[in-house]
Design a protein around this motif. Structure first.
Motif, short mmCIF file in Angstrom:
data_model
loop_
_atom_site.label_atom_id
_atom_site.label_comp_id
_atom_site.label_asym_id
_atom_site.label_seq_id
_atom_site.Cartn_x
_atom_site.Cartn_y
_atom_site.Cartn_z
N THR A 60 0.84 -1.18 0.00
CA THR A 60 0.00 0.00 0.00
C THR A 60 0.88 1.24 0.00
O THR A 60 1.94 1.28 0.61
CB THR A 60 -0.92 0.03 1.23
OG1 THR A 60 -0.11 -0.03 2.39
CG2 THR A 60 -1.89 -1.13 1.23
N GLU A 88 -9.31 -4.82 10.87
CA GLU A 88 -8.84 -5.03 9.51
C GLU A 88 -10.03 -4.83 8.59
O GLU A 88 -11.07 -5.46 8.78
CB GLU A 88 -8.28 -6.45 9.35
CG GLU A 88 -7.06 -6.70 10.21
CD GLU A 88 -6.61 -8.13 10.19
OE1 GLU A 88 -5.38 -8.36 10.23
OE2 GLU A 88 -7.46 -9.05 10.14
N PRO A 90 -11.37 -3.42 4.37
CA PRO A 90 -11.06 -2.93 3.02
C PRO A 90 -11.46 -1.48 2.81
O PRO A 90 -11.30 -0.95 1.71
CB PRO A 90 -11.85 -3.88 2.12
CG PRO A 90 -12.99 -4.34 2.94
CD PRO A 90 -12.49 -4.37 4.36
N VAL A 92 -10.02 1.15 4.04
CA VAL A 92 -8.87 2.05 4.06
C VAL A 92 -7.74 1.48 3.20
O VAL A 92 -7.65 0.28 3.00
CB VAL A 92 -8.36 2.30 5.50
CG1 VAL A 92 -9.40 3.01 6.32
CG2 VAL A 92 -7.93 1.02 6.17
N ALA A 93 -6.90 2.38 2.72
CA ALA A 93 -5.73 1.99 1.94
C ALA A 93 -4.45 2.08 2.76
O ALA A 93 -3.42 1.58 2.35
CB ALA A 93 -5.62 2.87 0.70
N GLU A 95 -2.93 2.41 7.10
CA GLU A 95 -3.26 2.31 8.52
C GLU A 95 -3.55 3.68 9.11
O GLU A 95 -2.84 4.64 8.83
CB GLU A 95 -2.07 1.65 9.24
CG GLU A 95 -2.42 1.01 10.54
CD GLU A 95 -1.30 0.18 11.09
OE1 GLU A 95 -0.68 0.63 12.07
OE2 GLU A 95 -1.04 -0.92 10.55
N PRO A 114 -5.50 -1.89 6.59
CA PRO A 114 -6.05 -2.25 5.28
C PRO A 114 -5.92 -3.74 4.99
O PRO A 114 -4.94 -4.38 5.37
CB PRO A 114 -5.20 -1.43 4.31
CG PRO A 114 -3.92 -1.20 5.03
CD PRO A 114 -4.25 -1.13 6.48
N SER A 119 -14.74 -2.51 -1.03
CA SER A 119 -15.11 -1.71 0.14
C SER A 119 -16.41 -2.20 0.77
O SER A 119 -16.69 -1.90 1.92
CB SER A 119 -15.21 -0.23 -0.22
OG SER A 119 -16.23 -0.05 -1.18
N SER A 123 -15.25 -6.90 7.59
CA SER A 123 -14.08 -6.49 8.35
C SER A 123 -13.86 -7.47 9.49
O SER A 123 -14.74 -8.28 9.80
CB SER A 123 -14.27 -5.08 8.90
OG SER A 123 -14.52 -4.18 7.85
#
Length: 150
Positions: A60, A88, A90, A92-93, A95, A114, A119, A123
């Motif tokens: 990332t 955890e 998807p 965010v790209a 931390e 991430p 998206s 999670s």
């Protein structure tokens, strides 16, 4: 005398069956075959199956945009051996910190980490975050992700 005869007869039958080896490797004897060395647990593909090497995940970018606004995601319990307050996701790209709120209206600040996926994907919450939010560890939970206050 009668018990002695019965005992000797039982021992003779067991010896004839060769089912009991007192010198076996199980009993640390020397007469049995040596124990086999543990084998590598990696499974080999079946004959005729094509095998391809997996491509490594792209790292990332540290300049990836931060999570802004709010979103709702379904979360399950993540790896319970990893300490801390994290999720955890998807969403965010990179931390970053965020506030998450449960349907029980409890909230906690966690580190968003991430993971690959759409998206709209689910999670994974740390066990510490699940407990802080008062969520059952064995069920899926809907949580709202908000930017941290401040």
């Amino acid at each position: 005398m009668r018990m002695t005869v019965i005992s000797l007869a039982s021992i003779s039958l067991l010896a004839a069956c060769n089912g009991l080896q007192l010198n076996s490797s199980i009993l640390n004897g020397s007469g049995g075959p040596a124990a086999a060395a543990p084998q590598d647990p990696v499974l080999q593909p079946a004959p005729g199956v094509d095998v391809a090497e997996a491509e490594p995940l792209a790292p990332t970018s540290p300049s990836a945009p931060s999570f802004r606004g709010s979103a709702t995601t379904v979360a399950s319990l993540g790896d319970p051996s990893l300490p801390g307050m994290w999720m955890e996701t998807p969403l965010v790209a990179a931390e970053q910190q965020a506030l998450i709120r449960s349907s029980r209206n409890t909230q906690v600040v966690v580190t968003l980490k991430p993971i690959p996926g759409a998206s709209s994907g689910g999670s994974r919450l740390s066990i510490g975050a699940m407990r802080a939010l008062g969520l059952p560890l064995t069920e899926l939970a809907e949580v709202q992700v908000l930017p941290p206050a401040g």
